[in-house]
Design a protein around this motif. Structure first.
Motif, PDB file in Angstrom:
ATOM      1  N   HIS A  33       0.856  -1.194   0.000  1.00  0.00           N
ATOM      2  CA  HIS A  33       0.000   0.000   0.000  1.00  0.00           C
ATOM      3  C   HIS A  33       0.886   1.236   0.000  1.00  0.00           C
ATOM      4  CE1 HIS A  33       0.945  -0.145   4.293  1.00  0.00           C
ATOM      5  NE2 HIS A  33       0.644   1.151   4.320  1.00  0.00           N
TER       6      HIS A  33
ATOM      7  N   ILE B 181      -5.687  -2.183  -8.871  1.00  0.00           N
ATOM      8  CA  ILE B 181      -5.422  -1.429  -7.658  1.00  0.00           C
ATOM      9  C   ILE B 181      -6.744  -1.148  -6.963  1.00  0.00           C
ATOM     10  CG2 ILE B 181      -3.270  -0.332  -8.434  1.00  0.00           C
ATOM     11  CD1 ILE B 181      -4.946   2.139  -9.156  1.00  0.00           C
TER      12      ILE B 181
ATOM     13  N   ILE C 173      -3.575   3.731  -1.589  1.00  0.00           N
ATOM     14  CA  ILE C 173      -3.741   2.845  -2.740  1.00  0.00           C
ATOM     15  C   ILE C 173      -3.150   1.487  -2.400  1.00  0.00           C
ATOM     16  CG2 ILE C 173      -3.169   2.478  -5.166  1.00  0.00           C
ATOM     17  CD1 ILE C 173      -2.979   5.507  -5.460  1.00  0.00           C
TER      18      ILE C 173
ATOM     19  N   GLY D 106      -2.227  -2.490  -3.881  1.00  0.00           N
ATOM     20  CA  GLY D 106      -2.009  -3.283  -5.094  1.00  0.00           C
ATOM     21  C   GLY D 106      -0.597  -3.830  -5.130  1.00  0.00           C
TER      22      GLY D 106
ATOM     23  N   ALA E  92       1.909  -1.827 -10.004  1.00  0.00           N
ATOM     24  CA  ALA E  92       0.642  -1.131 -10.220  1.00  0.00           C
ATOM     25  C   ALA E  92       0.524   0.102  -9.329  1.00  0.00           C
ATOM     26  CB  ALA E  92      -0.524  -2.088  -9.961  1.00  0.00           C
ATOM     27  N   VAL E  93       0.990  -0.025  -8.091  1.00  0.00           N
ATOM     28  CA  VAL E  93       0.949   1.107  -7.167  1.00  0.00           C
ATOM     29  C   VAL E  93       1.849   2.236  -7.660  1.00  0.00           C
ATOM     30  CG1 VAL E  93       1.558   1.866  -4.837  1.00  0.00           C
ATOM     31  CG2 VAL E  93       0.276  -0.255  -5.153  1.00  0.00           C
TER      32      VAL E  93
ATOM     33  N   ALA F  60       0.126   4.202 -10.276  1.00  0.00           N
ATOM     34  CA  ALA F  60      -0.908   5.069  -9.715  1.00  0.00           C
ATOM     35  C   ALA F  60      -0.298   6.313  -9.073  1.00  0.00           C
ATOM     36  CB  ALA F  60      -1.725   4.289  -8.688  1.00  0.00           C
TER      37      ALA F  60
ATOM     38  N   LEU G 223      -4.531  -8.972  -3.889  1.00  0.00           N
ATOM     39  CA  LEU G 223      -5.430  -7.834  -3.973  1.00  0.00           C
ATOM     40  C   LEU G 223      -6.858  -8.330  -4.160  1.00  0.00           C
ATOM     41  CD1 LEU G 223      -5.638  -4.706  -4.184  1.00  0.00           C
ATOM     42  CD2 LEU G 223      -5.526  -5.005  -6.666  1.00  0.00           C
TER      43      LEU G 223
END
Length: 533
Positions: A190, A214, A244, A246, A250-251, A254, A316
């Motif tokens: 996170h 996410i 956030i 994931g 992916a994080v 973002a 996730l």
């Protein structure tokens, strides 16, 4: 030893558990970091039975014990892999076709070498092929089509041992490259992000634009404002602080799309919003998707699921994920409502070990009936899938469905793991005593060395061919490949070895289940045609 052999001959149940216990003790011994694991039970059973046979004693574990162990093992493996098997099947056409082509190539090589180099009888060649690919139903097909099951059995017994050892060597080679796997699941993490953009995109728009898996678990507007769970329609304002969840990559995407990392933590403020790990043990919720549970959680309590822990893996909580009995979900919700939410989900450890006798009994019954169906073959005769393949197919379907009406069909991962290991050990002990009794007779003939060399040829074609094709053409990771090698060989001992080396990594079982049904059918058909030539 006479007294001991007499006792073991009279007490097959004692023999079974003695082989299981002593074999696993041997399997835990490692040389340069490599141990046989459960496969040691098979080799110990072969050795003990061969020794007893040489001394004039017939010791054996009843066939029904091996069948019971095998079907329990096959159902647990299938049920465990069902959730991911059908998704992966779309990408497995190439590997499956390659495997079938290699079986045909191995059979052609066995025919020409056995006939024109070693001058062997066709029944002996077909039996050797069945032993080299370690498949008993294939032996039955070879014996039926050749009309000489006794000779086929001799070939099977001599070739069987290297069929196991050779594929274990190939699996070990695959696992030596496992550290290079690109399909290793990334840990779920996170990150707290400060929004820098001023165009006020919605949470749903950001998720769709990134195309990454996410979740936005928290949001706070202003430095001291309240914290709440954002919906997909929530607009993100400049200066908002969001959490956030994931996988790492992916994080990071973002963070780059929204703004920058923040040192402020929304998780540390638990006055109004908190999180808790809860075990899903309420039968009525098992088989539902995360999206279905989130809908109820949001409506009743303003909460949502952010992560799912299954076995030892954190994942996730994507909306399409199906929740299984015993999953530990991380729920983010109002602090004063978490106890109520826990009661709704069940939060009982019983869910971790519930073997679900209804699903287990009906699944095993349906699978064995499926395996017993006789399928006509060209040129006369018929074949059946056998109990193991039939039960595996039913287990895969039940694992994928999750529930049928009010009946839960997906068993907890922990229960499947226990059943698969127990079933596997019983099967290996029985299979070892069966092969050990035949090996002495097989090696007493003057053609044993021809059988051994031909068996090594067949096993090597499959092992080397699969390894080379999966690594170089399909870029398959070593962990999944080790399971695929066991599935192609329809050999639980290879699977046990790979599981022991990887700590039962789920990719091993997935690779095994991916090819096992097709491998079983192909071997039976190829052995039938080979024996009838």
């Amino acid at each position: 030893m006479n007294g001991i052999f007499t006792l073991l001959a009279e007490q097959p149940v004692l023999l079974a558990f003695l082989l299981v216990g002593a074999g696993m003790a041997l399997g835990q011994i490692k040389i340069k970091g490599v141990g046989l694991g459960a496969a040691a039970v098979l080799f110990l059973a072969i050795a003990v039975t061969a020794w007893a046979t040489a001394e004039g004693y017939e010791i054996a574990i009843p066939h029904i014990v091996g069948t019971l162990g095998l079907v329990i093992f096959a159902f647990a493996i299938g049920n465990n892999a069902g959730g991911t098997f059908f998704k992966s099947l779309k990408q497995a056409t190439g590997p499956i076709v390659t495997m079938v082509a290699l079986f045909i190539l191995a059979a052609v090589a066995a025919y020409f070498v056995g006939t024109y180099v070693f001058d062997m009888d066709i029944a002996l060649i077909a039996g050797t092929f069945a032993g080299a690919v370690t498949n008993t139903p294939a032996l039955a097909a070879a014996g039926e089509s050749s009309g000489d099951p006794g000779t086929a059995t001799v070939g099977y017994a001599v070739a069987y041992l290297f069929g196991v050892i050779g594929m274990i060597i190939a699996a070990n080679a695959a696992l030596r490259k496992a550290h290079l796997d690109t399909d290793t699941p990334s840990p779920v993490t996170h990150q707290n992000v400060r929004v820098d953009r001023d165009d006020r995109p919605t949470v749903g728009e950001i998720m769709a634009r990134l195309g990454a898996e996410i979740e936005f678990s928290r949001i706070r507007r202003g430095e001291e404002g309240p914290i709440w769970i954002p919906s997909s329609s929530e607009q993100l304002h400049e200066g908002d602080l969001v959490t956030i969840v994931g996988e790492d990559a992916a994080v990071e995407q973002a963070v780059a799309a929204l703004g920058h990392r923040s040192i402020h933590s929304l998780r540390s403020d638990r006055r109004l919003l908190d999180f808790r790990r809860v075990t899903v043990s309420e039968p009525g919720l098992v088989g539902k998707t995360v999206a279905e549970l989130d809908e109820v959680l949001a409506e009743r309590w303003g909460a949502k699921i952010s992560r799912v822990r299954r076995s030892d893996q954190d994942m996730l909580a994507i909306p399409s994920m199906m929740v299984e009995m015993g999953d530990r979900v991380r729920v983010v919700g109002p602090t004063m409502k978490l106890k109520e939410i826990s009661r709704w989900l069940g939060d009982s450890s019983k869910g971790l070990t519930d073997i679900n006798p209804v699903a287990l009994g009906l699944g095993l019954s349906a699978g064995m009936l499926l395996g017993a169906i006789e399928v006509p073959m060209p040129g006369g005769g018929s074949f059946s899938l056998g109990a193991a393949a039939g039960v595996l197919i039913v287990g895969l379907i039940m694992g994928r469905l999750g529930r049928i009406g009010s009946v839960v069909t997906a068993l907890p991962k922990s229960a499947n793991a226990v059943m698969s290991e127990l079933g596997l050990l019983l099967f290996l002990a029985q299979a070892g005593t069966n092969a050990g009794g035949q090996i002495g007779q097989a090696f007493s003939g003057d053609e044993w060395w021809k059988i051994l060399l031909l068996g090594i040829l067949v096993t090597s074609i499959m092992a080397v061919g699969l390894y080379a094709a999966m690594r170089s053409i399909f870029k398959m990771g070593g962990t999944r490949l080790s399971g695929l090698l066991g599935g192609a060989q329809t050999q639980p001992a290879v699977l046990a070895f790979a599981n022991g080396r990887t700590g039962a990594d789920p990719r091993v079982a997935l690779g095994y289940a991916l090819v096992y049904p097709v491998a079983m059918i192909t071997k039976i058909l190829v052995a039938h045609f080979l024996g009838g030539m």
